[in-house]
Write a protein that holds these residues in place. Structure first.
Motif, PDB file in Angstrom:
ATOM      1  N   LYS A 147      -0.396  -3.060  -6.684  1.00  0.00           N
ATOM      2  CA  LYS A 147      -1.816  -2.721  -6.776  1.00  0.00           C
ATOM      3  C   LYS A 147      -2.615  -3.896  -7.326  1.00  0.00           C
ATOM      4  O   LYS A 147      -3.728  -4.167  -6.869  1.00  0.00           O
ATOM      5  CB  LYS A 147      -2.022  -1.484  -7.645  1.00  0.00           C
ATOM      6  CG  LYS A 147      -3.493  -1.042  -7.651  1.00  0.00           C
ATOM      7  CD  LYS A 147      -3.721   0.224  -8.449  1.00  0.00           C
ATOM      8  CE  LYS A 147      -5.196   0.607  -8.426  1.00  0.00           C
ATOM      9  NZ  LYS A 147      -5.466   1.851  -9.197  1.00  0.00           N
ATOM     10  N   LEU A 165      -7.485   6.639  -5.507  1.00  0.00           N
ATOM     11  CA  LEU A 165      -6.971   6.149  -4.222  1.00  0.00           C
ATOM     12  C   LEU A 165      -7.685   6.953  -3.138  1.00  0.00           C
ATOM     13  O   LEU A 165      -7.187   7.964  -2.650  1.00  0.00           O
ATOM     14  CB  LEU A 165      -5.453   6.329  -4.141  1.00  0.00           C
ATOM     15  CG  LEU A 165      -4.759   5.634  -2.959  1.00  0.00           C
ATOM     16  CD1 LEU A 165      -4.949   4.124  -3.044  1.00  0.00           C
ATOM     17  CD2 LEU A 165      -3.282   5.981  -2.915  1.00  0.00           C
ATOM     18  N   LEU A 211       2.304   2.669  -3.323  1.00  0.00           N
ATOM     19  CA  LEU A 211       1.439   3.414  -4.233  1.00  0.00           C
ATOM     20  C   LEU A 211       1.494   4.908  -3.970  1.00  0.00           C
ATOM     21  O   LEU A 211       1.163   5.715  -4.849  1.00  0.00           O
ATOM     22  CB  LEU A 211      -0.005   2.928  -4.098  1.00  0.00           C
ATOM     23  CG  LEU A 211      -0.267   1.444  -4.345  1.00  0.00           C
ATOM     24  CD1 LEU A 211      -1.751   1.149  -4.240  1.00  0.00           C
ATOM     25  CD2 LEU A 211       0.253   1.022  -5.700  1.00  0.00           C
ATOM     26  N   ARG A 212       1.910   5.290  -2.768  1.00  0.00           N
ATOM     27  CA  ARG A 212       1.943   6.715  -2.401  1.00  0.00           C
ATOM     28  C   ARG A 212       3.272   7.374  -2.749  1.00  0.00           C
ATOM     29  O   ARG A 212       3.414   8.591  -2.623  1.00  0.00           O
ATOM     30  CB  ARG A 212       1.681   6.867  -0.902  1.00  0.00           C
ATOM     31  CG  ARG A 212       0.411   6.173  -0.419  1.00  0.00           C
ATOM     32  CD  ARG A 212       0.191   6.405   1.069  1.00  0.00           C
ATOM     33  NE  ARG A 212      -0.896   5.600   1.597  1.00  0.00           N
ATOM     34  CZ  ARG A 212      -0.742   4.535   2.374  1.00  0.00           C
ATOM     35  NH1 ARG A 212       0.484   4.165   2.724  1.00  0.00           N
ATOM     36  NH2 ARG A 212      -1.773   3.862   2.813  1.00  0.00           N
ATOM     37  N   ARG A 243       0.828  -1.211   0.000  1.00  0.00           N
ATOM     38  CA  ARG A 243       0.000   0.000   0.000  1.00  0.00           C
ATOM     39  C   ARG A 243       0.861   1.259   0.000  1.00  0.00           C
ATOM     40  O   ARG A 243       0.595   2.212  -0.726  1.00  0.00           O
ATOM     41  CB  ARG A 243      -0.941  -0.006   1.198  1.00  0.00           C
ATOM     42  CG  ARG A 243      -2.067  -1.038   1.122  1.00  0.00           C
ATOM     43  CD  ARG A 243      -2.725  -1.248   2.468  1.00  0.00           C
ATOM     44  NE  ARG A 243      -3.358  -0.052   2.982  1.00  0.00           N
ATOM     45  CZ  ARG A 243      -4.661   0.210   2.901  1.00  0.00           C
ATOM     46  NH1 ARG A 243      -5.474  -0.650   2.296  1.00  0.00           N
ATOM     47  NH2 ARG A 243      -5.168   1.308   3.428  1.00  0.00           N
ATOM     48  N   ASN A 299       0.432   5.743  -7.861  1.00  0.00           N
ATOM     49  CA  ASN A 299      -0.921   5.273  -8.146  1.00  0.00           C
ATOM     50  C   ASN A 299      -1.597   6.110  -9.214  1.00  0.00           C
ATOM     51  O   ASN A 299      -2.502   5.638  -9.907  1.00  0.00           O
ATOM     52  CB  ASN A 299      -1.772   5.281  -6.874  1.00  0.00           C
ATOM     53  CG  ASN A 299      -3.132   4.665  -7.099  1.00  0.00           C
ATOM     54  OD1 ASN A 299      -3.264   3.461  -7.217  1.00  0.00           O
ATOM     55  ND2 ASN A 299      -4.165   5.496  -7.201  1.00  0.00           N
ATOM     56  N   THR A 301      -7.890   5.206 -11.555  1.00  0.00           N
ATOM     57  CA  THR A 301      -6.701   5.379 -10.714  1.00  0.00           C
ATOM     58  C   THR A 301      -7.012   5.959  -9.338  1.00  0.00           C
ATOM     59  O   THR A 301      -6.124   6.498  -8.681  1.00  0.00           O
ATOM     60  CB  THR A 301      -5.695   6.308 -11.421  1.00  0.00           C
ATOM     61  OG1 THR A 301      -6.311   7.586 -11.648  1.00  0.00           O
ATOM     62  CG2 THR A 301      -5.241   5.725 -12.743  1.00  0.00           C
ATOM     63  N   LEU A 355       2.466  -0.909  -9.731  1.00  0.00           N
ATOM     64  CA  LEU A 355       1.037  -1.021  -9.989  1.00  0.00           C
ATOM     65  C   LEU A 355       0.625  -2.416 -10.428  1.00  0.00           C
ATOM     66  O   LEU A 355      -0.421  -2.925  -9.982  1.00  0.00           O
ATOM     67  CB  LEU A 355       0.625   0.017 -11.041  1.00  0.00           C
ATOM     68  CG  LEU A 355       0.796   1.466 -10.566  1.00  0.00           C
ATOM     69  CD1 LEU A 355       0.584   2.438 -11.709  1.00  0.00           C
ATOM     70  CD2 LEU A 355      -0.169   1.772  -9.435  1.00  0.00           C
TER      71      LEU A 355
END
Length: 798
Positions: free
Chosen positions: A631, A710, A588-589, A585, A604, A708, A627
């Motif tokens: 993801k 989040l 993704l940031r 997780r 992300n 996309t 991703l």
């Protein structure tokens, strides 16, 4: 394999193999033949014929060109003009495909919605009606030296930068009587530097040289010295595809179906060369097949002149024992076989090809170990992930051992030389890719017995000497055995006759049918468990069921990544698995990397996972790995939650669905849409589907696979006493960074003290959604998604 056809496998007898090896590599001395048609096209001689153009608008699919200047035409080849050079000024305009994420992709790369540029000169190559459209009124005259220079250099330029052979592609288009021809334009002095546009209705160059095998017919690209490669600015389906509302995958244009690969591999001098003779049983899939394009060495790059110096060079090609013409240019990522007569539709034939090259690499500090520079590109292939059966026979120094896909059926001395051995492997199931490794391996073996069955298969790990490197072979064998048995229960029966792994000293793993290539990962811990399980899971996700196109690769890597998490939870503990999920997780940031440093935004936001390898660009390095793997795995985990009974925690319906998916597409390929359809068939029966009155998961795939978002989720709640002594939990679920129609059920955990707890769900629907839940008494704790089942920027409870 395009059609499900069972082929008997006749295993070669080792003492007979000697003669065939001698024949195969005597043939390797034959000189390269050239197709006369391709040769004439490649020469690209300008005829002196030209036409003056004033504000002439010229369109090829969604690309519009305006030309002001002179167009000089090539000499006709068999009565057809296949090239031209433009000297003057022009403009280029391409409207981005009408898909939101494609528009966002273009905007991220060039900060514009559409691709527009002026240009000074241009070079055109074509097999379509370009000459008929632009050549009217042409006259004879002299040809300027600049036009001749541009014509002379274009094919070599494209070969080096992309690996694509324009002359062979045009020759194949003509030889195979393709109904729609190819158009290629190279534009100089433009806004993006020199850039190119290719429109290929048969999708051959987009698929072979750019990995765009989802049916894209058009691609606009430019060459970036900073990355030593060409970068795709946009790729698109044809206007006719959009008008029709559907598109065919690129492999629907394959001209042959590979049925069986019989490959003899000469490894007598692995530090000097790899040599092969391949007998390919095939059958044509179309009428008038006179040109067959193949891939080989396409993954070699320009850096260090690898595709030039290390490429497998074709030495001979025979059909029915007779020599046939072939073309393979310097820097080409493949070759084309040209036949004097068309193949009979549906008739099986055998094509024999010999090739050799400095295609093996030896790791530093490890004497006598050799590995293909690319595990997927060392032998000729037609199409993308076409399945066939395999026989693989290796001639090698006696002191070295071979690890390969399939079952080892023979290993014996070579009668011609006591210092050489012949090792044969057989793969009777249809698979898409095969590879091998060679070295002074020490073999460690045990037997895998699948739980609750009488099925047993041999398990082998090809390791190195303890004097070279200390490896805990027992540990690796145990983890491989544990993971293959675990996934056999979760996802369906493991189908291959054996399972093996071979040591390689690189920082990655690859899972081929029945075989892993892995580094010495032998330290107990969550990363080791997840890594070995990930690679083992590729037996299901990638091998038993292959991805349909580059857009569907998350079905392989994302599924394998989540499979590793599941195994880690069982093998170590749930806390270790949650740590892995948190890391996934967090990734993704992070911001993307660019050629100049750290980019803007979050990974992300780079694009949806349906973009596949295009998530990596000069502005978004790291996008693909983050991703597609992370993801993609978290999206599958959300589906696991949606199929689970919130009150009991029973997730067996999820695994029932996954097994059904495997069985439906076993020994084949599957697209994201294929997976969605299977998931839909099973979802309607789940408690969450019944609670929210939803019958399918189309909304889920739209939000998480094609978009996309989040979101940030926040739960605000109060407790209201009721007259009957119960309480009413009321409040709102708030969702930020999500569209107004966003919907997602979220886990809700309620604690009453002691060991008493309840689990349920509330839904995020739009920016703010109210809920009311009746409880027997006041809760001590209310948490929204405490185990992070649903992907978010953050989740909180107030």
């Amino acid at each position: 394999m395009k059609h499900q056809t069972a082929l008997p496998i006749i295993l070669p007898v080792p003492f007979l193999v000697a003669a065939t090896f001698l024949l195969a590599f005597a043939l390797a001395a034959n000189a390269n033949a050239q197709s006369s048609l391709q040769n004439e096209i490649r020469s690209f001689k300008l005829s002196g014929s030209s036409v003056q153009l004033e504000d002439r608008v010229f369109q090829r699919d969604r690309v519009t060109m305006k030309l002001n200047g002179t167009l000089y035409f090539a000499e006709p080849v068999n009565g057809r003009v296949t090239g031209a050079v433009f000297i003057g000024n022009g403009s280029f305009s391409a409207e981005t495909a009408p898909i939101e994420y494609e528009r966002a992709y273009v905007n991220r790369l060039i900060k514009a919605d559409n691709i527009e540029s002026s240009f000074t000169n241009a070079v055109f190559r074509f097999s379509d009606d370009t000459f008929e459209v632009l050549g009217s009124g042409s006259t004879s005259g002299s040809t300027p030296s600049l036009a001749a220079e541009l014509a002379a250099e274009i094919d070599a330029k494209m070969l080096r930068q992309t690996g694509a052979n324009l002359a062979s592609r045009i020759a194949a288009s003509i030889a195979n009587s393709e109904p729609d021809g190819v158009f290629f334009g190279h534009f100089l002095g433009g806004k993006f530097g020199d850039f190119s546009y290719l429109f290929d209705p048969q999708t051959r160059i987009p698929a072979a040289n750019f990995g765009l095998n989802g049916g894209e017919k058009g691609v606009i690209f430019n060459y970036l010295r900073a990355i030593g490669d060409s970068e795709v600015l946009t790729a698109f389906y044809s206007l006719a595809d959009y008008q029709r509302g559907e598109v065919e995958y690129s492999d629907m244009a394959d001209v042959i179906d590979a049925l069986h690969h019989d490959i003899e591999v000469d490894l007598r001098e692995p530090k000097k060369k790899l040599a092969i003779r391949m007998s390919l049983e095939l059958q044509p899939l179309a009428k008038n097949v006179r040109a067959i394009p193949f891939l080989i060495g396409e993954s070699l790059g320009e850096y260090g002149d690898a595709r030039l110096k290390k490429q497998m060079r074709i030495r001979s090609a025979k059909l029915g024992g007779a020599d046939v013409e072939f073309v393979q240019e310097d820097w080409e990522g493949g070759f084309t076989v040209f036949l004097s007569e068309p193949l009979a539709l549906g008739k099986r034939v055998v094509l024999e090809i010999t090739a050799e090259g400095d295609f093996l690499r030896q790791p530093d500090g490890l004497a006598d170990f050799s590995y293909p520079r690319s595990n997927t590109a060392w032998y000729p292939r037609h199409g993308y992930l076409d399945r066939s059966t395999y026989s693989l026979t290796y001639l090698h120094p006696k002191k070295l051992k071979i690890g390969s896909v399939g079952r080892r059926v023979a290993e014996s001395p070579w009668p011609e030389d006591k210092d050489l051995s012949v090792t044969t492997y057989s793969m009777p199931r249809q698979i898409a890719l095969a590879t091998f490794a060679i070295g002074p391996y020490q073999r460690h073996a045990e037997t895998v017995t699948f739980d609750g069955t009488d099925r047993r298969i041999p398990l082998e790990y090809n390791s190195v000497s303890g004097a070279v490197l200390a490896i805990k072979e027992d540990f690796i064998l145990a983890e491989i055995s544990n993971s293959v048995r675990y996934f056999d229960k979760l996802f369906g029966a493991y189908p291959y006759e054996t399972y093996s792994a071979s040591f390689h000293p690189y920082g990655f793993g690859q899972g081929f049918p029945s075989m892993l290539m892995i580094p010495p990962t032998d330290r107990a811990g969550k990363y080791t468990y997840a890594f070995i399980a990930h690679e083992t899971a590729h037996q299901w996700w990638g091998n038993i069921v292959a991805w349909r196109s580059y857009r569907d690769q998350w079905l392989s890597e994302g599924f394998a990544e989540y499979s590793g998490v599941l195994y880690t939870s069982l093998r170590e503990n749930p806390k270790a698995a949650r740590n892995l999920i948190e890391e996934m997780r967090d990734s993704l940031r992070r911001p993307p990397l660019t050629t100049t440093g750290i980019g803007k935004g979050k990974l992300n936001e780079v694009g949806p996972i349906i973009l596949g390898h295009r998530l990596n660009s000069s502005k978004t390095f790291g996008g693909y790995q983050t991703l597609i793997y992370n993801k993609g795995g978290l999206v599958l985990r959300m589906l696991h939650f949606l199929f689970t009974d919130p009150s009991s925690g029973d997730g067996e319906p999820f695994f029932n669905m996954m097994r059904a998916f495997v069985e439906k597409h076993r020994d084949g390929t599957a697209s994201t849409d294929d997976f969605r359809k299977v998931a839909n068939e099973h979802f309607a029966k789940t408690p969450i589907a019944r609670k929210y009155n939803i019958s399918n998961l189309d909304w889920f795939f739209k939000q998480w696979v094609y978009e996309t978002h989040l979101p940030k989720f926040r739960l605000e709640h109060t407790v209201e006493p009721q007259p009957d002594g119960s309480v009413m939990l009321t409040g709102h679920v708030l969702a930020e960074n999500a569209p107004d129609d966003f919907f997602m059920p979220l886990p809700l955990a309620i604690g009453f003290g002691g060991n008493q707890a309840a689990n349920g769900t509330v839904a995020a629907y739009g920016p703010k959604n109210a809920f009311r839940i009746k409880l027997p008494r006041k809760p001590q704790k209310v948490e929204l998604d405490p185990n992070n089942w649903v992907l978010s920027e953050s989740t909180s409870t107030k």
